[in-house]
Scaffold this active site. Structure first.
Site, short mmCIF file in Angstrom:
data_model
loop_
_atom_site.label_atom_id
_atom_site.label_comp_id
_atom_site.label_asym_id
_atom_site.label_seq_id
_atom_site.Cartn_x
_atom_site.Cartn_y
_atom_site.Cartn_z
CG ASP A 59 54.97 57.27 2.30
OD1 ASP A 59 54.30 58.29 2.12
OD2 ASP A 59 55.06 56.70 3.41
CG HIS A 100 52.84 57.45 6.31
ND1 HIS A 100 53.00 57.69 4.95
CD2 HIS A 100 51.64 57.98 6.65
CE1 HIS A 100 51.94 58.34 4.50
NE2 HIS A 100 51.10 58.53 5.51
P1 NAD Z 1 37.23 59.84 6.91
O1 NAD Z 1 36.85 60.76 7.99
O2 NAD Z 1 36.71 60.08 5.54
O3 NAD Z 1 36.82 58.36 7.30
C1 NAD Z 1 37.13 57.81 8.54
C2 NAD Z 1 36.04 56.84 8.90
O4 NAD Z 1 36.36 56.26 10.15
C3 NAD Z 1 34.64 57.48 9.04
O5 NAD Z 1 33.70 56.83 8.23
C4 NAD Z 1 34.33 57.30 10.52
O6 NAD Z 1 32.95 57.09 10.78
C5 NAD Z 1 35.15 56.05 10.82
N1 NAD Z 1 35.37 55.85 12.24
C6 NAD Z 1 35.65 56.76 13.22
N2 NAD Z 1 35.75 56.15 14.41
C7 NAD Z 1 35.57 54.83 14.18
C8 NAD Z 1 35.55 53.68 15.00
N3 NAD Z 1 35.77 53.75 16.33
N4 NAD Z 1 35.32 52.48 14.42
C9 NAD Z 1 35.11 52.39 13.10
N5 NAD Z 1 35.09 53.42 12.28
C10 NAD Z 1 35.32 54.63 12.81
O7 NAD Z 1 38.83 59.78 6.87
P2 NAD Z 1 39.77 59.18 5.72
O8 NAD Z 1 40.11 60.25 4.76
O9 NAD Z 1 39.18 57.90 5.24
O10 NAD Z 1 41.11 58.88 6.56
C11 NAD Z 1 41.12 57.89 7.55
C12 NAD Z 1 42.49 57.81 8.22
O11 NAD Z 1 43.48 57.38 7.28
C13 NAD Z 1 42.99 59.15 8.75
O12 NAD Z 1 43.60 58.96 10.00
C14 NAD Z 1 44.04 59.57 7.73
O13 NAD Z 1 45.01 60.43 8.25
C15 NAD Z 1 44.63 58.23 7.39
N6 NAD Z 1 45.39 58.17 6.14
C16 NAD Z 1 46.51 57.40 6.12
C17 NAD Z 1 47.26 57.30 4.97
C18 NAD Z 1 48.48 56.44 4.94
O14 NAD Z 1 49.28 56.56 4.02
N7 NAD Z 1 48.67 55.52 5.87
C19 NAD Z 1 46.86 57.99 3.81
C20 NAD Z 1 45.72 58.77 3.86
C21 NAD Z 1 44.98 58.86 5.04
C1 LMR Z 2 49.12 60.94 3.15
O1 LMR Z 2 50.33 60.71 3.13
O2 LMR Z 2 48.51 61.42 2.18
C2 LMR Z 2 48.36 60.58 4.38
O3 LMR Z 2 49.18 60.24 5.44
C3 LMR Z 2 47.35 61.59 4.75
C4 LMR Z 2 47.98 62.84 5.28
O4 LMR Z 2 47.64 63.24 6.39
O5 LMR Z 2 48.78 63.45 4.57
#
Ligand code: NAD
Ligand code: LMR
Length: 334
Positions: free
Chosen positions: A169, A196
């Protein structure tokens, strides 16, 4: 007197011993994912990381083999699904991007990600109880309380060591304000507070010299873009997930900031979603605001400072939603 080359050797030795003493072992849980892979790569490049433990239920050894060839001094090891405890041994900082990305609202992820995060936190409590935890998995407003409750139940909770990563953010706010004003990003840093997701994201544009000049419809549009920036990526990816590359950048940026604080650097301040007293009297136990980072993690939580009437309004909309998200996380563990 030392010869020039002897002096160089001594100075190199000093540099080596001081930097070696300041490096840390870092784990990424979910290292095989869209965020996990580029995040692991960026952490490999961080000079304060001595070794990287990459864990995922799928694909971490492959990612580790790949990243390990990068010519930085840190070492990298990958751990398969049944090797979580080994992956966490001796780890000082654990970054968690494990879980599913959203297709609709972040809250939809709750059922799947809540148990993933709960189980990973339980392993951290067991194997690396003094580690600092950086939670990326959504919905952050609920996953941070979940992790905290798990650590509490295990008797190892220290609120100074649990962080919700809201840096994306902050990164977006800096970029979008630069686009609106034409000022370079070096001058458009914005503190973003609250939580967030959507209305819980509160950018304090008035605290920036360029931001305070944005008003009217331009202000409303900018605030909306910062609050709902994630939607732009979700829509553009069209079913293939949410932000990964900008998130990896933001996650590595926050981890690097924390590592500087852990190393005793003074004046290290960044917004993060942490246990906070700022709005505890209104039942909001966790809140993102500027926090000072030091050898123990959170050293000090800064007050928000003066707010404009528009920012007061954003804050008033944030608090009840945030409270509900936090309660949902706590209730899951209870
Ligand atoms: P993704 O599906 O590409 O990757 C997630 C990974 O987690 C996969 O490789 C999966 O195998 C792994 N996984 C699932 N269960 C698991 C476990 N028990 N132990 C270890 N690994 C495990 O998803 P992504 O795009 O990398 O997003 C991941 C998370 O981050 C999502 O929840 C998404 O919403 C979040 N996210 C947060 C922000 C933020 O600003 N905080 C920003 C973007 C995404
Ligand atoms: C973001 O802000 O991009 C992440 O939290 C992923 C989402 O779900 O939007």
């Amino acid at each position: 007197m030392f010869s020039r080359s002897a002096a160089r050797t001594v100075s190199h030795a000093r540099q080596f011993s001081s930097s070696a003493a300041r490096q840390h072992k870092v784990a990424v849980l979910g290292a095989g994912g869209g965020i996990g892979q580029p995040l692991s790569m960026l952490l490999k490049l961080d000079k304060n990381v001595t070794s990287l433990s990459l864990y995922d239920i799928r694909g971490a050894p492959g990612v580790a083999a790949d990243v390990s060839h990068i010519d930085a001094d840190s070492t990298v090891k990958g751990y398969a699904a049944d090797k979580l405890d080994e992956a966490l041994e001796g780890v000082k900082v654990v970054v968690i991007p494990a879980g599913v990305p959203r297709k609709m609202s972040r809250d939809d992820l709750f059922n799947t990600n809540a148990s993933i995060v709960r189980d990973l936190a339980a392993a951290v409590a067991r194997v690396a109880p003094e580690a600092h935890l950086l939670i990326i998995s959504n919905p952050v407003n609920s996953t941070v309380p979940i992790v905290s409750e798990v650590l509490k139940a295990a008797g190892v909770y220290d609120p100074r060591r649990v962080f919700g990563v809201t840096t994306l953010d902050v990164v977006r706010a800096r970029r979008f304000l630069s686009e609106v004003t034409g000022a370079p990003t070096a001058e458009t840093g914005v503190t973003v507070v609250g939580g967030h997701s959507g209305s819980t994201i509160v950018p304090l544009l008035s605290h920036n010299a360029h931001g305070k000049g944005v008003s009217g419809a331009a202000y409303d549009a900018l605030v909306h873009r910062i609050q709902f920036g994630g939607d732009e990526v979700v829509q553009a990816k069209d079913g293939a997930g949410s932000a990964t590359l900008s998130m990896a950048y933001a996650g590595a940026k926050f981890a690097s900031t924390l590592l500087r604080g852990l190393n005793g650097e003074k004046g290290v301040v960044a917004p993060s979603f942490v246990k906070s007293d700022l709005f505890a009297d209104q039942g909001v136990e966790y809140f993102s605001s500027n926090v000072e980072l030091g050898p123990n993690g959170v050293e000090k939580i800064h007050p928000l400072g003066p707010l404009t009437a528009s920012e007061e309004k954003l804050l008033a909309a944030c608090l009840p939603d945030l409270k509900k998200n936090i309660e949902k996380g706590k209730a899951f563990v209870a």
